[in-house]
Motif scaffolding. Structure first.
Motif, short mmCIF file in Angstrom:
data_model
loop_
_atom_site.label_atom_id
_atom_site.label_comp_id
_atom_site.label_asym_id
_atom_site.label_seq_id
_atom_site.Cartn_x
_atom_site.Cartn_y
_atom_site.Cartn_z
N LEU A 183 57.50 4.82 31.76
CA LEU A 183 56.39 3.61 31.68
C LEU A 183 56.19 2.86 30.33
O LEU A 183 56.10 1.61 30.23
CB LEU A 183 55.03 4.19 32.25
CG LEU A 183 54.84 4.59 33.72
CD1 LEU A 183 53.49 5.07 34.07
CD2 LEU A 183 55.32 3.53 34.56
N ARG A 249 59.12 1.18 37.23
CA ARG A 249 58.83 1.71 38.67
C ARG A 249 59.50 3.05 38.83
O ARG A 249 60.38 3.34 38.27
CB ARG A 249 59.59 0.68 39.55
CG ARG A 249 58.86 -0.66 39.57
CD ARG A 249 57.64 -0.67 40.53
NE ARG A 249 56.98 -1.89 40.67
CZ ARG A 249 56.16 -2.18 41.47
NH1 ARG A 249 55.27 -1.27 42.31
NH2 ARG A 249 55.68 -3.47 41.72
N GLU A 262 53.43 4.82 44.14
CA GLU A 262 52.27 3.98 43.54
C GLU A 262 51.60 5.14 42.68
O GLU A 262 51.16 6.16 43.12
CB GLU A 262 51.45 3.32 44.46
CG GLU A 262 52.14 2.38 45.22
CD GLU A 262 51.49 1.71 46.33
OE1 GLU A 262 50.35 2.19 46.49
OE2 GLU A 262 51.83 0.57 46.79
N GLY A 263 51.30 4.95 41.42
CA GLY A 263 50.83 5.92 40.52
C GLY A 263 49.45 5.88 40.42
O GLY A 263 48.71 5.39 41.04
N TRP A 264 48.82 6.46 39.32
CA TRP A 264 47.45 6.56 39.21
C TRP A 264 46.90 5.33 38.88
O TRP A 264 47.38 4.66 38.02
CB TRP A 264 47.16 7.62 37.77
CG TRP A 264 47.64 8.91 37.93
CD1 TRP A 264 48.72 9.81 37.66
CD2 TRP A 264 47.10 9.91 38.51
NE1 TRP A 264 48.61 10.91 37.78
CE2 TRP A 264 47.61 11.14 38.47
CE3 TRP A 264 45.50 9.90 39.44
CZ2 TRP A 264 47.17 12.40 39.12
CZ3 TRP A 264 45.10 11.26 39.98
CH2 TRP A 264 45.98 12.36 39.74
N ARG A 265 45.71 5.05 39.56
CA ARG A 265 45.00 4.01 39.38
C ARG A 265 43.65 4.29 40.16
O ARG A 265 43.53 5.11 40.60
CB ARG A 265 45.59 2.85 40.47
CG ARG A 265 45.61 2.85 41.89
CD ARG A 265 46.08 1.79 42.59
NE ARG A 265 47.67 2.04 42.20
CZ ARG A 265 48.47 1.08 42.42
NH1 ARG A 265 48.01 -0.14 43.18
NH2 ARG A 265 49.90 0.84 42.20
N ALA A 266 42.74 3.33 39.52
CA ALA A 266 40.97 3.74 39.63
C ALA A 266 40.93 3.57 41.10
O ALA A 266 41.43 2.75 41.86
CB ALA A 266 40.23 2.88 38.91
N GLY A 267 40.22 4.78 41.51
CA GLY A 267 39.80 4.75 43.11
C GLY A 267 38.26 4.30 42.99
O GLY A 267 37.63 3.73 42.28
N GLU A 269 34.49 4.35 42.63
CA GLU A 269 33.86 4.67 40.88
C GLU A 269 32.41 4.16 41.27
O GLU A 269 31.98 3.61 42.07
CB GLU A 269 34.34 3.88 39.83
CG GLU A 269 34.50 2.32 39.97
CD GLU A 269 34.97 1.63 38.90
OE1 GLU A 269 34.43 1.19 38.12
OE2 GLU A 269 36.26 1.66 38.78
#
Length: 304
Positions: A183, A249, A262-267, A269
């Protein structure tokens, strides 16, 4: 045949066997000139007597392709710089780097020695960083000289790096690190004409013989879903000019399956707008977890 790599020079590390060999042969079949790197070590990284890189070069040449062997240790500055130098001195250019070299030293964490940790992290993570660094330095110089390349780097992570794998703490950590490196490299090197992606492959190799013991051969000569050659078409495409615009990617690839990870992203909150009291945290966090997607199971773990 498409020959989408005509004129390109491709370096593949750990290309003496398994996935690396399959990649090298596939690139050559598509017209690339290939630098075949392999240190020739055993499954655990210990020195071996043969030269698998030379054998793969002979295979490529027997099929009418062009290739040269490199036997250096890509987890050292000397080995990585000489790898890039061989490509430039032999073929006059470098277009694609496929980082693939690695080995295993599996242990449960409480039994994992420091040497086994260091050895695996070194070959997988440092063995990705150093060739990437020296290839990128060349491509940056080319871009600054107004010869911006159409360069590609394909790194090799693993499902163990994405989800974890019991008994493979060192390997999982290194493979997760490769995703982070991918990345960052994609973000930093795009200005120089370099695209960087990673794959998380599943295939039958020396490293996975035990894992895929029940899938050692295709039934009745049918499709062999665990053959390493199944992974190579994606790698060749990512390493070609045809993949323009695809960078940063991670792809999972196995048999006939390709998936964009699809990597870490905010869920879920929540924001109180002030500091939380310790007594409040339990209910808040449990509510967020109830609303979140359940993560995938760690490989080898017991799932109820």
């Amino acid at each position: 045949m498409s020959r989408i790599c005509d004129g390109r020079v491709v370096v593949v590390t750990g290309a003496g066997r398994g996935l690396g060999r399959a990649h090298a042969l596939a690139f050559a079949a598509e017209g690339a000139r290939v630098v075949v790197n392999d240190l020739g070590v055993g499954l655990d990284g210990a020195p071996a007597a043969d030269s698998p890189a030379a054998r793969v070069v002979a295979e490529i040449r027997a099929r009418g392709g062009e290739a040269v062997a490199h036997g250096g240790d890509v987890a050292t500055t000397e080995g990585a710089t000489s790898l890039i130098r061989v490509a430039l001195e032999t073929y006059g250019r470098l277009d694609t780097l496929v980082n693939n070299a690695g080995f295993l030293r599996d242990r449960m964490l409480v039994n994992l020695g420091e040497d086994d940790w260091d050895a695996v992290v070194r070959v997988h993570l440092k063995g990705h960083f150093l060739p990437l660094k020296h290839a990128a330095a060349h491509w940056r110089a080319e871009a600054k000289a107004s010869r911006t390349p159409s360069a590609r780097i394909v790194n090799t992570s693993s499902g163990a790096g994405l989800l974890g794998s019991v008994g493979q703490g060192n390997y999982s950590a290194a493979k997760a690190g490769i995703v982070g490196l991918t990345l960052v490299a994609a973000a930093e090197l795009g200005r120089y004409g370099v695209q960087v992606n990673a794959i998380a492959p599943a295939a039958r190799t020396r490293m996975t013989d035990r894992t895929f013991a029940t899938a050692m051969a295709a039934p009745d000569g049918g499709f062999d879903a665990m053959a390493p050659e199944n992974v190579s078409p994606l790698v060749v495409w990512l390493g070609s000019a045809a993949s323009a615009g695809v960078t940063g990617r991670v792809f999972e690839v196995e048999g006939g399956r390709i998936a964009v990870m699809e990597g870490w992203r905010a869920g879920p909150e929540t924001d109180k707008g002030a500091r939380w009291e310790v007594a409040e945290v339990d209910g808040v966090v449990r509510g967020l977890l109830d609303a979140a997607e359940v993560p995938g199971a760690v490989y080898g773990s017991q799932v109820d």
